[in-house]
Scaffold this motif. Structure first.
Motif, PDB file in Angstrom:
ATOM      1  N   ASP A  88       0.824  -1.206   0.000  1.00 52.03           N
ATOM      2  CA  ASP A  88       0.000   0.000   0.000  1.00 52.03           C
ATOM      3  C   ASP A  88       0.858   1.256   0.000  1.00 52.03           C
ATOM      4  O   ASP A  88       1.747   1.408   0.841  1.00 52.03           O
ATOM      5  N   ASN A  89       0.599   2.149  -0.955  1.00 53.72           N
ATOM      6  CA  ASN A  89       1.215   3.471  -1.018  1.00 53.72           C
ATOM      7  C   ASN A  89       0.129   4.466  -0.636  1.00 53.72           C
ATOM      8  O   ASN A  89      -0.761   4.757  -1.434  1.00 53.72           O
ATOM      9  N   THR A  90       0.171   4.973   0.597  1.00 54.10           N
ATOM     10  CA  THR A  90      -0.830   5.933   1.050  1.00 54.10           C
ATOM     11  C   THR A  90      -0.438   7.305   0.522  1.00 54.10           C
ATOM     12  O   THR A  90       0.669   7.774   0.751  1.00 54.10           O
ATOM     13  N   ILE A  91      -1.357   7.930  -0.201  1.00 52.35           N
ATOM     14  CA  ILE A  91      -1.079   9.194  -0.891  1.00 52.35           C
ATOM     15  C   ILE A  91      -1.937  10.289  -0.290  1.00 52.35           C
ATOM     16  O   ILE A  91      -3.134  10.102  -0.063  1.00 52.35           O
ATOM     17  N   GLY A  92      -1.312  11.454  -0.043  1.00 49.59           N
ATOM     18  CA  GLY A  92      -2.052  12.591   0.484  1.00 49.59           C
ATOM     19  C   GLY A  92      -1.190  13.832   0.520  1.00 49.59           C
ATOM     20  O   GLY A  92      -0.051  13.833   0.080  1.00 49.59           O
ATOM     21  N   ARG A  93      -1.768  14.892   1.068  1.00 47.92           N
ATOM     22  CA  ARG A  93      -1.088  16.173   1.158  1.00 47.92           C
ATOM     23  C   ARG A  93      -0.009  16.106   2.239  1.00 47.92           C
ATOM     24  O   ARG A  93      -0.243  15.615   3.343  1.00 47.92           O
ATOM     25  N   TYR A  94       1.180  16.607   1.917  1.00 45.52           N
ATOM     26  CA  TYR A  94       2.279  16.624   2.873  1.00 45.52           C
ATOM     27  C   TYR A  94       1.966  17.590   4.007  1.00 45.52           C
ATOM     28  O   TYR A  94       1.543  18.717   3.783  1.00 45.52           O
ATOM     29  N   MET A  95       2.154  17.131   5.214  1.00 45.86           N
ATOM     30  CA  MET A  95       2.081  17.985   6.392  1.00 45.86           C
ATOM     31  C   MET A  95       3.001  17.370   7.432  1.00 45.86           C
ATOM     32  O   MET A  95       3.055  16.151   7.569  1.00 45.86           O
ATOM     33  N   LYS A  96       3.705  18.211   8.141  1.00 44.87           N
ATOM     34  CA  LYS A  96       4.616  17.736   9.164  1.00 44.87           C
ATOM     35  C   LYS A  96       3.875  16.819  10.128  1.00 44.87           C
ATOM     36  O   LYS A  96       2.803  17.152  10.616  1.00 44.87           O
ATOM     37  N   GLY A  97       4.400  15.621  10.355  1.00 42.24           N
ATOM     38  CA  GLY A  97       3.781  14.677  11.272  1.00 42.24           C
ATOM     39  C   GLY A  97       2.743  13.765  10.638  1.00 42.24           C
ATOM     40  O   GLY A  97       2.243  12.861  11.276  1.00 42.24           O
ATOM     41  N   LEU A 113      -5.242  14.791   3.826  1.00 46.37           N
ATOM     42  CA  LEU A 113      -3.966  14.305   4.347  1.00 46.37           C
ATOM     43  C   LEU A 113      -3.763  12.831   3.995  1.00 46.37           C
ATOM     44  O   LEU A 113      -2.644  12.395   3.750  1.00 46.37           O
ATOM     45  N   LEU A 114      -4.830  12.055   3.969  1.00 44.90           N
ATOM     46  CA  LEU A 114      -4.820  10.694   3.423  1.00 44.90           C
ATOM     47  C   LEU A 114      -5.931  10.675   2.388  1.00 44.90           C
ATOM     48  O   LEU A 114      -7.104  10.601   2.722  1.00 44.90           O
ATOM     49  N   HIS A 115      -5.559  10.791   1.117  1.00 47.40           N
ATOM     50  CA  HIS A 115      -6.564  10.950   0.063  1.00 47.40           C
ATOM     51  C   HIS A 115      -6.910   9.632  -0.623  1.00 47.40           C
ATOM     52  O   HIS A 115      -8.075   9.335  -0.854  1.00 47.40           O
ATOM     53  N   CYS A 116      -5.897   8.858  -0.983  1.00 48.07           N
ATOM     54  CA  CYS A 116      -6.155   7.590  -1.670  1.00 48.07           C
ATOM     55  C   CYS A 116      -4.996   6.630  -1.417  1.00 48.07           C
ATOM     56  O   CYS A 116      -3.999   6.990  -0.811  1.00 48.07           O
TER      57      CYS A 116
END
Length: 177
Positions: A88-97, A113-116
């Motif tokens: 699984d490659n969890t893809i989303g917007r980068y945010m610290k933490g 933050l976790l989109h797909c």
């Protein structure tokens, strides 16, 4: 154009460095969170963009043999080539933490933050198989303009175009057809 990252929310702010002299001190107010901070021109401690860190990233993205995704440049982000891994490659917007495996550096607030998730596995013949599913996300994941239902899975082929919010992503598989 130069970019600085807000120390509070981690979003990028761009500015034209040619308007200022070396060793100038600039004060910024982050348009995302309102934090006020200063920088000094000449030396930078800001982490470079992914493509600046590794200029040959696109060529090396397939070294692990699992392909990559290419994030198309738009008003919210720069072009990025991000390698994929098995599983699984969890893809989303980068945010610290944020604890995801494939972060995209973007200001696109329609990307969660976790989109797909893209799952990379091997089929019975040993060929790589790419399966896309929604996170679930608030704004949806779209494959070829069609929204993917939260519990639905779609098989991706090389060159598949999908959208996460207003950000467009292209799948680059290792194997040439």
């Amino acid at each position: 154009m130069k970019r600085v990252r807000c120390p509070k929310c981690d979003e990028y702010i761009t500015f034209d460095e040619t308007k200022y002299t070396n060793s100038s001190t600039l004060i910024f107010t982050c348009p995302y969170c309102g934090k006020q901070f200063g920088i000094r021109l000449g030396t930078s401690k800001v982490r470079p963009r992914q493509d600046d860190e590794n200029p040959e990233e696109e060529a090396k993205a397939n070294d692990k043999g699992c392909g990559s995704i290419t994030v198309i440049e738009n008003d919210y982000c720069y072009k990025q080539v991000i390698p994929l891994q098995m599983g699984d490659n969890t893809i989303g917007r980068y945010m610290k933490g944020n604890d995801i495996t494939t972060p995209i550096e973007t200001g696109d607030l329609t990307m969660d933050l976790l989109h797909c998730v893209i799952n990379v596995s091997r089929n019975k013949r040993g060929a790589l198989k790419y399966v896309l599913r929604d996170g679930p996300s608030n704004h949806g994941t779209f494959l070829n303009g069609e929204r993917i239902d939260p519990k639905e899975k779609r098989i991706l082929e090389n060159g598949a175009v999908f959208n996460l919010g207003v950000t467009t992503v292209i799948l680059n598989t290792e194997e040439e057809d």
